[in-house]
Design an enzyme around this catalytic site. Sequence first.
Site, short mmCIF file in Angstrom:
data_model
loop_
_atom_site.label_atom_id
_atom_site.label_comp_id
_atom_site.label_asym_id
_atom_site.label_seq_id
_atom_site.Cartn_x
_atom_site.Cartn_y
_atom_site.Cartn_z
CG ASP A 152 -0.52 38.82 -18.73
OD1 ASP A 152 -1.27 38.31 -17.89
OD2 ASP A 152 0.49 38.24 -19.19
CG LEU A 176 -8.12 34.14 -10.02
CD1 LEU A 176 -7.27 34.13 -8.76
CD2 LEU A 176 -9.59 34.21 -9.66
CE LYS A 178 -0.30 35.42 -4.06
NZ LYS A 178 -0.82 36.54 -4.89
CE1 TYR A 184 1.16 32.46 -4.98
CE2 TYR A 184 0.36 30.88 -3.36
CZ TYR A 184 0.11 31.80 -4.36
OH TYR A 184 -1.19 32.08 -4.73
#
Length: 305
Positions: free
Chosen positions: A40, A21, A177, A173
């Site tokens: 990155d 993404l 989130k 996770y």
Amino acid sequence: MSGPLLCEGRVVIVTGAGRGLGRAHALAYAAEGARVVVNDLGVGLDGTPGPDSPAARVVAEIRAAGGQAVAHGGDIATTDGAASLVRTALETYGRLDTLVNNAGFLRDRMLVNLDEDDWDAVLRVHLKGHFLPLKHAAAHWRAEAKEGRTPRARVVNTSSGAGLLGSVGQGNYSAAKAGIIGLTLVAAAELGRYGVQVNAIAPAARTRMTERTFADTMAAPGADSFDAMAPENVSPLVVWLGASASTGVTGRVFETEGGRITVMEGWRPGPTADKGARWTPSEAGDTALKLLAEAEVPGAVYGAG
């Protein structure tokens, strides 16, 4: 004849932009005229360092297409890394207009098998990795506003359906989130006075993180079919949210995949009862059951049943 580029003159940071993404977002912003800081760290799926430099490859792609970009390889979940990220944009291009927080990785385990280190690592990269770049970018934008140069700044955070509904085997996770959504709402409320809009997306796309966990639903179709899970499908909304054209849109969460965009509506009061005095435990239980019978059924947790 094509129209004006949506992000002409804007400087955009995208974290975790070496692949998936993030790469799609970086390329899409550059195609709309933005100068892009491609961040990155070059790590594996589990967050351990990799041997290559994906950020440099994306920068090369952007430059080959006639765009402007610079690579940043710092760890944005550290104060120094996040500060240098913002500094790279300012020193290279003289400004910062948009921050796209996207970096992350997975360490999936069922809760009873989830180690503390795996919990900490995932919370660190997703939640702390959103907070620190946001903090340093916001400090710059606040200073600009106080000097009379109120920006038209944008932040796009990356949540997930796992953060909205939960996902079996992804407790760390999902918690991270969900936290990103809370951070988004607070940042939108706090930073609006400085000209900053903050929104979040909950994307579904084929990336290194999803193509194994959801292999069947993420598989690429035949050559003649629309690839609904291609990460490039998510980027148009991200580009618009990061552009000045999105003026007035802040504190919102969008679910996006394929050709579908959905405005997500968060917690709202449902059925309620007020006795005007303290309940007994039995009364509270009876009342709760009556209210639940009137309430909407929540969405199913991913992977449940």
